[in-house]
Design a protein around this motif. Structure first.
Motif, PDB file in Angstrom:
ATOM      1  N   VAL A 121       0.835  -1.204   0.000  1.00  0.00           N
ATOM      2  CA  VAL A 121       0.000   0.000   0.000  1.00  0.00           C
ATOM      3  C   VAL A 121       0.868   1.251   0.000  1.00  0.00           C
ATOM      4  O   VAL A 121       2.011   1.245   0.472  1.00  0.00           O
ATOM      5  N   ASP A 122       0.301   2.342  -0.516  1.00  0.00           N
ATOM      6  CA  ASP A 122       1.001   3.625  -0.497  1.00  0.00           C
ATOM      7  C   ASP A 122       0.951   4.228   0.914  1.00  0.00           C
ATOM      8  O   ASP A 122       0.161   3.783   1.764  1.00  0.00           O
ATOM      9  N   PRO A 123       1.759   5.252   1.204  1.00  0.00           N
ATOM     10  CA  PRO A 123       1.829   5.799   2.562  1.00  0.00           C
ATOM     11  C   PRO A 123       0.510   6.338   3.101  1.00  0.00           C
ATOM     12  O   PRO A 123       0.225   6.200   4.292  1.00  0.00           O
ATOM     13  N   ASN A 124      -0.325   6.941   2.250  1.00  0.00           N
ATOM     14  CA  ASN A 124      -1.564   7.514   2.763  1.00  0.00           C
ATOM     15  C   ASN A 124      -2.616   6.453   3.053  1.00  0.00           C
ATOM     16  O   ASN A 124      -3.390   6.586   4.006  1.00  0.00           O
ATOM     17  N   ILE A 125      -2.662   5.406   2.250  1.00  0.00           N
ATOM     18  CA  ILE A 125      -3.538   4.278   2.592  1.00  0.00           C
ATOM     19  C   ILE A 125      -3.085   3.687   3.924  1.00  0.00           C
ATOM     20  O   ILE A 125      -3.899   3.388   4.809  1.00  0.00           O
ATOM     21  N   TYR A 126      -1.779   3.530   4.076  1.00  0.00           N
ATOM     22  CA  TYR A 126      -1.217   2.985   5.321  1.00  0.00           C
ATOM     23  C   TYR A 126      -1.597   3.872   6.503  1.00  0.00           C
ATOM     24  O   TYR A 126      -2.079   3.393   7.533  1.00  0.00           O
ATOM     25  N   LYS A 127      -1.404   5.174   6.343  1.00  0.00           N
ATOM     26  CA  LYS A 127      -1.680   6.128   7.419  1.00  0.00           C
ATOM     27  C   LYS A 127      -3.146   6.101   7.825  1.00  0.00           C
ATOM     28  O   LYS A 127      -3.486   6.042   9.012  1.00  0.00           O
ATOM     29  N   ASN A 128      -4.034   6.118   6.847  1.00  0.00           N
ATOM     30  CA  ASN A 128      -5.462   6.203   7.148  1.00  0.00           C
ATOM     31  C   ASN A 128      -6.061   4.887   7.611  1.00  0.00           C
ATOM     32  O   ASN A 128      -7.164   4.877   8.162  1.00  0.00           O
ATOM     33  N   GLY A 129      -5.360   3.776   7.374  1.00  0.00           N
ATOM     34  CA  GLY A 129      -5.901   2.499   7.810  1.00  0.00           C
ATOM     35  C   GLY A 129      -5.270   1.955   9.068  1.00  0.00           C
ATOM     36  O   GLY A 129      -5.601   0.851   9.509  1.00  0.00           O
ATOM     37  N   LEU A 130      -4.373   2.714   9.666  1.00  0.00           N
ATOM     38  CA  LEU A 130      -3.587   2.210  10.789  1.00  0.00           C
ATOM     39  C   LEU A 130      -4.420   1.959  12.043  1.00  0.00           C
ATOM     40  O   LEU A 130      -4.238   0.953  12.728  1.00  0.00           O
ATOM     41  N   ALA A 131      -5.354   2.859  12.344  1.00  0.00           N
ATOM     42  CA  ALA A 131      -6.018   2.787  13.648  1.00  0.00           C
ATOM     43  C   ALA A 131      -7.534   2.759  13.585  1.00  0.00           C
ATOM     44  O   ALA A 131      -8.181   2.570  14.617  1.00  0.00           O
ATOM     45  N   VAL A 132      -8.131   2.944  12.424  1.00  0.00           N
ATOM     46  CA  VAL A 132      -9.583   3.071  12.361  1.00  0.00           C
ATOM     47  C   VAL A 132     -10.251   1.702  12.497  1.00  0.00           C
ATOM     48  O   VAL A 132      -9.765   0.692  11.982  1.00  0.00           O
ATOM     49  N   ILE A 133     -11.379   1.663  13.206  1.00  0.00           N
ATOM     50  CA  ILE A 133     -12.111   0.416  13.437  1.00  0.00           C
ATOM     51  C   ILE A 133     -12.824  -0.016  12.152  1.00  0.00           C
ATOM     52  O   ILE A 133     -13.388   0.797  11.429  1.00  0.00           O
ATOM     53  N   ILE A 134     -12.806  -1.306  11.889  1.00  0.00           N
ATOM     54  CA  ILE A 134     -13.461  -1.874  10.715  1.00  0.00           C
ATOM     55  C   ILE A 134     -14.847  -2.358  11.132  1.00  0.00           C
ATOM     56  O   ILE A 134     -14.973  -3.127  12.089  1.00  0.00           O
ATOM     57  N   PRO A 135     -15.895  -1.922  10.448  1.00  0.00           N
ATOM     58  CA  PRO A 135     -17.248  -2.311  10.860  1.00  0.00           C
ATOM     59  C   PRO A 135     -17.486  -3.814  10.754  1.00  0.00           C
ATOM     60  O   PRO A 135     -16.939  -4.485   9.877  1.00  0.00           O
ATOM     61  N   GLY A 136     -18.273  -4.317  11.691  1.00  0.00           N
ATOM     62  CA  GLY A 136     -18.610  -5.729  11.692  1.00  0.00           C
ATOM     63  C   GLY A 136     -17.591  -6.620  12.369  1.00  0.00           C
ATOM     64  O   GLY A 136     -17.714  -7.851  12.329  1.00  0.00           O
ATOM     65  N   THR A 137     -16.568  -6.004  13.010  1.00  0.00           N
ATOM     66  CA  THR A 137     -15.499  -6.803  13.616  1.00  0.00           C
ATOM     67  C   THR A 137     -15.499  -6.740  15.140  1.00  0.00           C
ATOM     68  O   THR A 137     -14.632  -7.341  15.774  1.00  0.00           O
ATOM     69  N   GLY A 138     -16.413  -5.978  15.713  1.00  0.00           N
ATOM     70  CA  GLY A 138     -16.428  -5.866  17.167  1.00  0.00           C
ATOM     71  C   GLY A 138     -15.319  -5.000  17.717  1.00  0.00           C
ATOM     72  O   GLY A 138     -14.839  -5.237  18.830  1.00  0.00           O
ATOM     73  N   GLY A 139     -14.882  -4.007  16.930  1.00  0.00           N
ATOM     74  CA  GLY A 139     -13.891  -3.052  17.416  1.00  0.00           C
ATOM     75  C   GLY A 139     -12.473  -3.304  16.971  1.00  0.00           C
ATOM     76  O   GLY A 139     -11.546  -2.706  17.515  1.00  0.00           O
ATOM     77  N   LEU A 140     -12.254  -4.158  15.979  1.00  0.00           N
ATOM     78  CA  LEU A 140     -10.900  -4.473  15.519  1.00  0.00           C
ATOM     79  C   LEU A 140     -10.460  -3.516  14.415  1.00  0.00           C
ATOM     80  O   LEU A 140     -11.281  -2.896  13.739  1.00  0.00           O
ATOM     81  N   SER A 141      -9.147  -3.412  14.236  1.00  0.00           N
ATOM     82  CA  SER A 141      -8.605  -2.513  13.228  1.00  0.00           C
ATOM     83  C   SER A 141      -7.380  -3.146  12.580  1.00  0.00           C
ATOM     84  O   SER A 141      -6.901  -4.197  13.011  1.00  0.00           O
ATOM     85  N   GLY A 142      -6.858  -2.486  11.547  1.00  0.00           N
ATOM     86  CA  GLY A 142      -5.628  -2.928  10.903  1.00  0.00           C
ATOM     87  C   GLY A 142      -5.830  -3.274   9.438  1.00  0.00           C
ATOM     88  O   GLY A 142      -6.810  -3.917   9.070  1.00  0.00           O
TER      89      GLY A 142
END
Length: 435
Positions: free
Chosen positions: A47-68
């Motif tokens: 992934v490019d740096p901005n995709i990496y930056k924006n996906g680092l900590a945000v919660i993914i829906p449907g996962t019960g609070g998981l991210s990454g």
């Protein structure tokens, strides 16, 4: 080649479930998985740096609070449906979530940062032991430019059916960058009933998020906290606060991982919240018809698209503040009966106010920035209607709104490259130190 307002809405505004960066990674992985003969055993992501930056900590829906992003890739493989585009993760269930978690836990997903990559870029390779499938997303979050199996690029008919028409977007952006603000306002004359219904669907979609945020207070709970302050009579609910409450409450829900889609604008769900909800919030304070509100929202999307054509999809500048914020301020000035000069003044006012807001990735704290952007958009429009306008001699403000928006693009694409790298460096240092 010229476009119409329907083209812009079709290409720039779409429902998205979850933050669009991890969703785009899930889409790439799901598109590759769709052509893989066997059961996936490994996923490699670049992934490019901005995709990496924006996906680092945000919660993914449907996962019960998981991210990454590694988890996003695994979720795309085990529970994603690439035909759904930015709603690729809608089919997620507990079984697919557990399968994805197990793959990540067992070291079956590698995430690689392409430090020197400019522009939105994702590559996903999925292995089943005998075969490897690859999908590439480029330029737009839902733009799968290629899918291959064992090195053979497959015809488009054998890939996802919802891929955006990538060849159109560069032409659209070149065309819209050549327009004036007056041209954007004139495009509103071409809105038809189908367009208005689509815009109204955007209101309904984003209001569901706002209502959830106000009821349950997910994420940081900014919207619910502001609403509680009103109920306690510690603050007064006016246009500015109403816009802040609705917009931040929706962002609370979205950034908190609630499994509800947002109607995005220019590739971002949070942009869509900012472009739509402040305008919807102020309608109860004025005399207007629904037709006027929807025209104002259309202008908001058009101005947002104009700014993003200059800044790029992802950058070091918070697009919710300067792109969608500019769009919202333009729409609000228009809805309040402002003329072209008032709309122009509103855009220049908010850019002077919020140009320095950085993007440090998607996370719960985005709700604070959306609250600021929404309230400032209303304030910028009200100031302009009262004759308060930033002078052309001030800083990056240009002699026209077009020049001002072009300047913010130059600041984003040329002036803040090192800033973007520094933001990511700080975020990576935190991550690797255990925070």
């Amino acid at each position: 080649m010229s476009f119409c307002v329907k083209d812009i809405l079709r290409m720039q505004v779409a429902p998205a479930l979850g933050c669009t960066e991890p969703v785009a990674v899930a889409l790439a992985a799901a598109a590759a998985r769709a052509v893989l003969p066997g059961r996936p055993e490994r996923v490699d992501l670049w992934v490019d740096p901005n995709i990496y930056k924006n996906g680092l900590a945000v919660i993914i829906p449907g996962t019960g609070g998981l991210s990454g992003l590694d988890l996003a890739g695994a979720l795309g493989v085990f529970g994603g449906d690439a035909s759904l585009g930015l709603e690729v993760l809608e089919p997620l269930d507990e079984e697919s979530v557990q399968a994805a978690r197990a793959l990540v836990r067992d070291g079956g997903v590698s995430l690689n940062l392409l430090q020197d990559q400019r522009g939105l870029f994702i590559r996903a390779e999925v292995f089943d032991g005998s075969h490897v499938a690859e999908a590439v997303v480029r330029d737009m979050h839902d733009n799968v430019v290629s899918v291959s199996l064992d090195g053979t690029v497959l015809p488009r008919a054998q890939t996802s059916s919802t891929i955006a028409a990538s060849s159109e977007m560069p032409r659209l952006e070149a065309w819209i960058k050549a327009l004036s603000l007056a041209d954007l306002v004139r495009l509103l004359d071409d809105l038809d009933d189908e367009d208005r219904e689509f815009l109204m669907e955007g209101v309904r979609t984003n209001m569901r998020l706002a209502e959830h945020g106000l009821k349950f207070g997910p994420g940081l709970g900014i919207g619910k906290a502001l609403d509680r302050l009103v109920r306690q009579k510690l603050v007064c609910r006016d246009m500015i606060l109403a816009a802040r409450i609705l917009t931040s409450a929706a962002s609370d829900a979205r950034m908190g991982g609630v499994k509800l889609p947002a109607m995005s604008s220019a590739g971002s769900g949070n942009h869509g919240l900012t472009a739509i909800l402040p305008i919807w919030a102020i309608r109860e304070f004025i005399t207007c018809e629904e037709k006027d509100v929807l025209e104002a929202m259309a202008l908001s999307h058009l101005v947002t698209a104009y700014v993003k054509a200059h800044t790029g999809r992802l950058s070091a500048i918070c697009g919710c503040s300067v792109a969608a914020g500019a769009g919202a301020s333009a729409g609000i000035a228009y809805l309040l009966g402002g003329n072209l000069a008032h709309v122009a003044g509103a855009i220049k006012n908010i850019i002077e106010d919020l140009a320095g807001v950085i993007c440090d990735g998607a996370k719960a704290g985005c709700s604070l920035k959306l609250a600021t952007a929404a309230g400032t958009a209303v304030q910028a429009a009200l100031f302009s209607l009262q004759g308060v306008n930033v002078m052309d001699t001030d800083g990056i403000i240009g002699a026209s709104p077009e020049e001002t928006m072009q300047n913010i693009g130059m600041l984003s694409t040329e002036g803040m490259i090192e800033t973007d790298r520094t933001i990511l460096k700080i975020m990576l240092a935190k991550r690797f130190s255990g925070f």
